[in-house]
Every structure is written in C-alpha cells, then in structure tokens.
Design a protein around this motif. Structure first.
Motif, PDB file in Angstrom:
ATOM      1  N   ARG A  26       0.841  -1.212   0.000  1.00 29.38           N
ATOM      2  CA  ARG A  26       0.000   0.000   0.000  1.00 29.38           C
ATOM      3  C   ARG A  26       0.871   1.255   0.000  1.00 29.38           C
ATOM      4  O   ARG A  26       0.599   2.206  -0.739  1.00 29.38           O
ATOM      5  N   PHE A  29       2.429   1.818  -3.498  1.00 25.13           N
ATOM      6  CA  PHE A  29       1.460   2.380  -4.455  1.00 25.13           C
ATOM      7  C   PHE A  29       1.253   3.874  -4.183  1.00 25.13           C
ATOM      8  O   PHE A  29       1.223   4.677  -5.115  1.00 25.13           O
ATOM      9  N   ALA A  30       1.117   4.245  -2.921  1.00 25.74           N
ATOM     10  CA  ALA A  30       0.896   5.657  -2.579  1.00 25.74           C
ATOM     11  C   ALA A  30       2.089   6.510  -2.989  1.00 25.74           C
ATOM     12  O   ALA A  30       1.922   7.612  -3.548  1.00 25.74           O
ATOM     13  N   GLU A  33       2.193   6.874  -6.810  1.00 32.85           N
ATOM     14  CA  GLU A  33       1.211   7.868  -7.260  1.00 32.85           C
ATOM     15  C   GLU A  33       1.746   9.286  -7.069  1.00 32.85           C
ATOM     16  O   GLU A  33       1.644  10.121  -7.970  1.00 32.85           O
ATOM     17  N   ASN A  54       5.681  -2.375  -6.662  1.00 35.12           N
ATOM     18  CA  ASN A  54       4.626  -2.631  -5.671  1.00 35.12           C
ATOM     19  C   ASN A  54       5.081  -3.512  -4.510  1.00 35.12           C
ATOM     20  O   ASN A  54       4.477  -3.480  -3.446  1.00 35.12           O
ATOM     21  N   GLU A  75      -5.226  -3.148  -9.127  1.00 32.54           N
ATOM     22  CA  GLU A  75      -4.864  -1.957  -8.345  1.00 32.54           C
ATOM     23  C   GLU A  75      -4.011  -0.999  -9.180  1.00 32.54           C
ATOM     24  O   GLU A  75      -4.184   0.218  -9.125  1.00 32.54           O
ATOM     25  N   THR A  76      -3.125  -1.554  -9.984  1.00 32.03           N
ATOM     26  CA  THR A  76      -2.295  -0.725 -10.862  1.00 32.03           C
ATOM     27  C   THR A  76      -3.164   0.004 -11.881  1.00 32.03           C
ATOM     28  O   THR A  76      -2.996   1.205 -12.107  1.00 32.03           O
ATOM     29  N   ARG A  78      -6.338   0.761 -11.596  1.00 32.84           N
ATOM     30  CA  ARG A  78      -7.183   1.733 -10.889  1.00 32.84           C
ATOM     31  C   ARG A  78      -6.411   2.987 -10.480  1.00 32.84           C
ATOM     32  O   ARG A  78      -6.925   4.098 -10.575  1.00 32.84           O
ATOM     33  N   ARG A  79      -5.158   2.822 -10.089  1.00 32.38           N
ATOM     34  CA  ARG A  79      -4.410   3.952  -9.536  1.00 32.38           C
ATOM     35  C   ARG A  79      -3.540   4.679 -10.557  1.00 32.38           C
ATOM     36  O   ARG A  79      -3.326   5.888 -10.428  1.00 32.38           O
ATOM     37  N   ILE A  80      -3.019   3.974 -11.542  1.00 29.61           N
ATOM     38  CA  ILE A  80      -2.055   4.580 -12.465  1.00 29.61           C
ATOM     39  C   ILE A  80      -2.736   5.195 -13.695  1.00 29.61           C
ATOM     40  O   ILE A  80      -2.335   6.257 -14.164  1.00 29.61           O
TER      41      ILE A  80
END
Length: 191
Positions: A26, A29-30, A33, A54, A75-76, A78-80
């Motif tokens: 987590r 990822f933060a 970003e 990650n 997750e990648t 959704r976030r990237i």
C-alpha cells in the motif's frame, strides 16, 4: 520519433514503511502515485517506475507472493491510469502480479489517455524470482506510446544482448530498463 519529449525515471526507495507485506505494498502504491504526479506536473511525456515497485521491501516466498499480488494488476489499473490521463503522460508500471493465473514480473504500459496498450512479461527471470514462482515471458513486444516505438527490458534481461537485439528488430526506438537488484552483502540497491 516525431518530436522531442521528456522521460521521467521514477525509482522508489528499496524499502517501504509498514510492518506487513500488505502495508508495504500500500505504501509503495501511494508513493508511486505521488512521484508520478510530480513527474506529470514537471512535463514528463513518458514516466517509467522501477522494477516490481509494488513489492519493494516485501518478504516474498512461493507461499506469500501470489496472495500478496493477487489484485496488484487491478490496483495498478485503478491507480495509475488516472495519473496518465490527468497529465497526458505515458507510463510504464512494472509490478509483480498474478496475470492469467501465473505469477509474473510484468510491465504494464499506459498511453497518454490512460489506456493500457499492452504488457511485457520479463523473459530472463532470476533464480530468486523463479524460487517464489515467477513464470518468465517469451516475447519482445514494442509499444507505440507518446509518438515513439518503445521496448522494455526488465533487470536481468539486459544480461543477454539478444534482448535488445530482438527489441530493435521489432522496431524499438527507445528501450526502457526498469531495474532493482540486490548485491554487496544482500543490501538492496536502487538504480
């Protein structure tokens, strides 16, 4: 290539805060970003994150790796993707993920609209990666992003000159090399 552009190399620290593998993922990822947004604000045309960003700092085994990264691909995306779209910046995001039920060291490639244009699965996996279940890829794709033909070699792929040769023969104008390695007494190196 039709025009000059700016490349951002985004290398996260080799260890992430958190007491568990999930907490470290987590945090990675933060941080990715945040740094990708910074690259976008600075006008990067293409940004490339370091290898398996990650899971930096995670303790990986054949038992722990698959459940940790089971949702990493989703997750990648959704976030990237929104970052690529917001900054009109192509992004190469190398992650450890389960792809088609196989554990892969995979670079996910986003165009400047945030669309996934493809994936590259690392071909020359290390013994350590194979020990925790990573399955190697077997192709050298070239991606059309930001007005350039881009190839990717991940870490150990560069130990084999054929890797770059295959990408060049497939039309790559630029070859990205996301990389993280251990060495010098097991100390994690940021490159």
């Amino acid at each position: 290539m039709k025009r000059p552009f700016t490349i951002a190399a985004v290398q996260l620290p080799s260890s992430a805060p958190g007491k568990s593998n999930a907490a470290r993922q987590r945090a990675n990822f933060a941080l990715a970003e945040s740094w990708l947004n910074d690259a976008g604000k600075r006008g990067a045309t293409i940004a490339c994150i370091g290898e398996t960003f990650n899971v930096l700092g995670a303790k990986l085994t054949r038992r722990t790796a698959p459940p940790l990264v089971r949702r990493a691909l989703a997750e990648t995306l959704r976030r990237i993707a929104p970052i690529a779209r917001r900054h009109r910046m192509a992004i190469i995001a190398p992650i450890l993920a389960v792809v088609d039920r196989k554990l892969r060291n995979v670079a996910v490639v986003f165009d400047q609209k945030g669309r996934v244009v493809g994936q590259y699965h690392k071909v020359h996996c290390t013994e350590a990666e194979r020990a925790y279940g990573v399955v190697p890829g077997d192709t050298w794709p070239v991606f059309h992003i930001a007005g350039a033909r881009v190839g990717i070699q991940i870490c150990h792929d560069t130990a084999f000159p054929e890797s770059a040769r295959c990408l060049a023969m497939n039309g790559a104008e630029i070859i990205f090399w996301p990389h993280v390695m251990s060495g010098w007494g097991g100390e994690f190196m940021d490159v």
